[in-house]
Scaffold this active site. Structure first.
Site, PDB file in Angstrom:
ATOM      1  CE  LYS C  78      -3.270  -2.651   2.341  1.00  0.00           C
ATOM      2  NZ  LYS C  78      -3.742  -3.293   3.672  1.00  0.00           N
ATOM      3  CG  ASP C  79       4.669   2.050   1.402  1.00  0.00           C
ATOM      4  OD1 ASP C  79       3.845   2.637   1.896  1.00  0.00           O
ATOM      5  OD2 ASP C  79       5.842   1.453   1.545  1.00  0.00           O
ATOM      6  CG  ASP C 143      -6.101 -13.768  -5.047  1.00  0.00           C
ATOM      7  OD1 ASP C 143      -5.904 -14.624  -4.470  1.00  0.00           O
ATOM      8  OD2 ASP C 143      -6.129 -12.414  -4.552  1.00  0.00           O
ATOM      9  CD  GLU C 238      -8.444 -14.517   2.170  1.00  0.00           C
ATOM     10  OE1 GLU C 238      -7.917 -13.942   3.189  1.00  0.00           O
ATOM     11  OE2 GLU C 238      -8.542 -14.089   1.174  1.00  0.00           O
ATOM     12  CG  HIS C 289       0.308 -14.978   4.789  1.00  0.00           C
ATOM     13  ND1 HIS C 289      -0.872 -14.536   5.208  1.00  0.00           N
ATOM     14  CD2 HIS C 289       0.862 -14.004   4.108  1.00  0.00           C
ATOM     15  CE1 HIS C 289      -1.136 -13.346   4.779  1.00  0.00           C
ATOM     16  NE2 HIS C 289      -0.043 -12.883   4.014  1.00  0.00           N
ATOM     17  NE  ARG C 292      -0.889 -13.427   0.110  1.00  0.00           N
ATOM     18  CZ  ARG C 292      -1.241 -12.642  -0.934  1.00  0.00           C
ATOM     19  NH1 ARG C 292      -0.244 -13.025  -1.739  1.00  0.00           N
ATOM     20  NH2 ARG C 292      -2.524 -12.161  -0.855  1.00  0.00           N
TER      21      ARG C 292
END
Lengths: 365, 365, 365, 365
Positions: C78-79, C143, C238, C289, C292
């Site tokens: 999110k930067d 995804d 999810e 996770h 991932r």
């Protein structure tokens, strides 16, 4: 100026074995975190000790290596500083250069040398101990054939790789009615073949300790056919031997004028069986070094870590000249003087062999 | 008419555990091949014994099951025939129906009953032994917490699954600076957390035997940051307990009017840590039953097979009322009278806990 | 002074995804070996670009990372430098600091910026392209929900982890008659649930794109019982949603005064199903996770390598402002202007959903 | 009496390939659940069709087989009913017995025959189609060398096994400075070597389509040494060929009076390289049939399932004489008349070969 902390050095020798890095990490972390020792590692086994090639081992150096096969210190095979090939007056000669190593240790200020290796590597470790060096040994052999310790790290990883291969071969053997041969490591001791054979549901296990008779293998295949099982799985240790020299066909190859590698006993055996067993295709797989590398198994990571911590404890207690070992489920140690040269073969009368026979596995005898 | 061969019956009770099928296979094959016994299996544990639901176990029935998790005999939890829920006059009442079971065994001509199960299942086995039934017990618990045996099958498989999960979490934790929580099985004993934590390079291990202090965990995370490690891996046993009731935030959930399942301690702990640790995202994984199923590990296949063979040997020697066990590396046995109710927790002063601490793992204490 | 060779910079942004390191390696090797470019990597995604934190990427730096999850360049979530939190006069304010980044690229002499990330990260990449920076995008999302490319790396690895978990749950579900819930990633798109459900032999697949009805799930479980299957496996993304808000019991938790994390939909669903399905124990696993990280799958290693090589080819051909992508089996590219914001959900009428329905899988609808 | 439902028959032919069971399962489930067809399976490929050996395929029969290698229908190699070895007047002669098969299908009431196999098996399928039988083909080859379809199932599984072996060999190669040779399947097409070589970080890939020069391999090893990489990994397809007959030493073996199997090209190559490369030990692994069995990969399970469903759809639409295939990411079909005999070799100028070269992999040319 007074030296306040101990400095220890590690080296790894001999063939590859999953768990080496885990030992290096455990020694380094315990030495630094519990005792504030300084740690260095000699590269390429004894060769690095001779050439004084070392690297510092820090928390950072050993970070992320626990699960990895191989050794971050590299290794060398068969380098014996007590009988070492050096150039002298333009010629290569064998000499005892162990004093150079001793000198290097002194110059570097090394208090204790931790040697991780098999019988050969540990023999030199003992010889350095005799020369007054503080030595701690950590046993390493994928073959699990050291008498002084119940289990060696690397063995469980190797057995797991072999078992997984047997699992894979099973589906094809069954649906395509094949005789599948899997060659696993074990030149003198059949431990990998024995355990993977039991775990991987083999029908025949051939190990050096129990010489086989080709006809008995053929018999077993025949018996299975009578029970409606049109396939058989044979796991064979590299060092498996025929009882009565019945390896005939492949002798031609061995008699060739040039030394020839056939890719191992599995291929020879396939040639021999092909003549005797009709109606079955025979296929062989030679796992080779896939048994020595890759990720270390959970079991071996824990055992290696225990060995590594125990090695540092021996240093702290100044119990030099010893090798760490596992007795039952207890970590212990034994004098290097007593462990060298004592191997542990598969006893044909042991519980494990009987277990295999009980569930119907043939040893070809 | 004279009955010439023995007939033995098997049943499996309690939760799932990799290796059950391997025991069933080893018992069946050894019984048939070595002793010519007849073998049957009761389905659904003791319930099947009560309902007389059995299947013949032959070489064919047990073919191809060595590596498979689960049990071909199915299982039932908490069925105790000495205190069994039955319908009587339209109501469900608890009764001792063990005589029905004894009767069924007689009618079926079963000489010996082999019971594979945990403490609860084996308690009934002992009680049947007291009633004069020939019983052999085989210990089963994924948690490795039986005092009478050094290792139980299924444990190594569970630790391996947990370790693999830790391996996976590591790469992300490291590159994304996360706090990763992994919840593993272990309601009363922390063996799985302890061994997978050592093997999977955890930074913090939380087990029931060593109550934790939230602040100590936060401290450890802080220490790691100072060393430049911007991530931490925490493995937590289901039954881990806080030292001083510092689980505050998640209490709200527990105080809810409705009994609520939060998916375990890992989620609660994540909630609590989130308030205390800034600048890190916290993620939790709950392995649940993936630890109990799937392929049985190599180690567990061999141990289960040894147990199975040993159980039949005890039958052949008419040593009834015993449970097979492993002492060091030796297969042995122990009276069922002595083993019931004796669990083996992690001793906070044991070598393994010290090994973990030596390499810098915190127990949050 | 004339600059002879190009200098390219890489950064990775967003959540973890197996294959990132493989892309970094392929870009670096191709750039150096084929074109003699200089390569650097910004650490922590755009944050590193803003802070000018970079490391040189050489053949050595990228050695041994092909198979590893994570990213050696680290990442940040999110930067967004076009709306970035900075301190100004003692207060934290959001500002467009993209000019700082542009300045840093100039100072560093970077000719082209290769951005590996998901939709958010690539949006910034497009915005830098609009500011005149030479940008190449590489799509990253576990995804698989990017419209512009048929397949994204990381997806196959995630599906494989989920499938393996389903394999493990199967043995226990079957022998212990359990309802097993597996929660997998997929907040908006159900691809991981769909593919792992098909590959892992699930009975019910719940995805965001096909809202479910609790009663239909209960019905499916009942149907299976009638066929003699006393267990069911449910894989749930999810982001799966109920059709008619029938999640009742777990609402209590959501209505709590404090925001509470329940460990996901699987636990909620377990609570709800428990009330409706009798005679079955329900267990849930939340992979989190573990999907991932860890080793990258074979498929993803190849796809990532192809993407990385293709990115450098686009640079060599000066086709800037584009994102590499896969169409069918062909590597291609697409303008960043066209790809942003276009996601690819599971089409309820697609072949793959029909395949799942054909073999009897229910979507709970 | 009117026959209301269709009856379809399956058979599997040729070598083993992960995914066969997944196809059988998908065909059976779709046929029963969606169309109410009756399904049977001939055992041992065409031989079973000739001998009229079939089993009913029900939901139960295909339960639990999705992930398993092998084929529950068994297979036979090289059985061609159009040129079949039969006994006639005490002698074995080759005859066209296809009419017997046609007769058997009629007697059994089979409407459509689904044939899962490689080029040989499908050639017969086409020939039965020409005789008026309703035939649907499903392509099967582990080598991925069928022109009519972009990907065949089994291939991804085989590549994954080979890649895992390369991962394992890496750690040892690196720490012990070895040259490691891995022999993988691929007699005519080098796809497995190519993809596993890219995914497993090989330094040299040898495939039939690009003849190699021993000196180029030695050169590559030398170049790596200059860069400080004292090890090399070579993956070699079974059918790899030397450019200029430079395989000298191992010719001795081939010239032996007896036809001798050397365990493949890897061993020969090791012999040859040993003479040319000093200071490196060379080790070879021959994966053999481990590439064909074991658990089917996630990717292959999905592809096989899609093929199986598509085959039944073709039957429902009465599109006989076709083979299902994958074009890009779309399931499609092609006339059996067009697909036979068209193989797909690795194009030395293809993107994938260029990708390999771009990241520095040598093809020994």
């Amino acid at each position: 100026m007074a030296k306040n902390t101990k400095k220890i050095a590690l080296l790894t020798g001999g063939g590859d074995c999953p768990g080496l890095n885990a030992v290096i990490r455990a020694v380094t972390r315990t030495a630094i975190l519990q005792y504030g020792y300084e740690v260095i590692g000699y590269k390429f086994g004894y060769r690095g000790l001779y050439n004084n090639e070392s690297i510092p081992l820090t928390l950072d150096t050993v970070s992320g290596i626990l699960h990895k096969g191989g050794t971050i210190l590299y290794s060398s095979n068969k380098d014996n500083l007590f009988d070492y090939l050096v150039e002298e007056n333009g010629k290569m000669v064998k000499k005892d250069v162990s004093d150079v190593a001793v000198e290097n240790l002194k110059k570097e200020g090394v208090d204790t040398l931790v040697v991780i290796g098999g019988d050969g590597t540990l023999t030199s470790a003992r010889d350095f101990a005799r020369k007054g060096i503080n030595v701690i040994g950590v046993p390493k052999t994928i073959d699990n054939d050291l008498a002084a310790t119940d289990v060696t790290f690397g063995f469980n990883s190797a057995v797991s790789v072999a078992t997984e291969a047997l699992d894979r071969l099973h589906t094809t053997a069954e649906s395509h009615h094949r005789i599948m041969l899997l060659e696993v490591m074990g030149r003198n001791a059949g431990w990998i073949a024995l355990e993977s054979g039991i775990a991987g549901s083999a029908d025949v296990i051939l190990i050096p300790e129990i010489p086989y008779d080709l006809n008995k293998i053929v018999e077993k295949i025949g018996e299975r056919e009578k029970e409606g099982k049109l396939f058989s799985i044979i796991v064979v240790a590299e060092g498996a031997k025929s009882k009565n020299g019945d390896v005939v066909i492949s002798k031609i190859v061995e008699d060739s004028p040039d030394p020839i590698r056939l890719g191992g006993i599995a291929n020879k055996l396939a040639l021999d069986l092909e003549r005797l067993v009709k109606d079955h295709e025979i296929r062989s797989t030679v796992l080779g070094h896939t048994q020595r590398g890759g990720n270390t198994s959970t079991y071996d990571r824990i055992l290696s870590t225990r060995y590594g911590v125990a090695a540092v404890e021996l240093i702290a207690q100044e119990k030099f000249g010893n090798m760490v070992c596992l007795k039952g489920d207890t970590i212990s140690y034994e004098s290097l003087e007593n462990v060298i040269g004592h191997t542990k073969d598969v006893d044909p009368n042991s519980e494990l062999v009987k277990v295999a026979r009980s569930i119907g596995i043939s040893f070809g005898d």
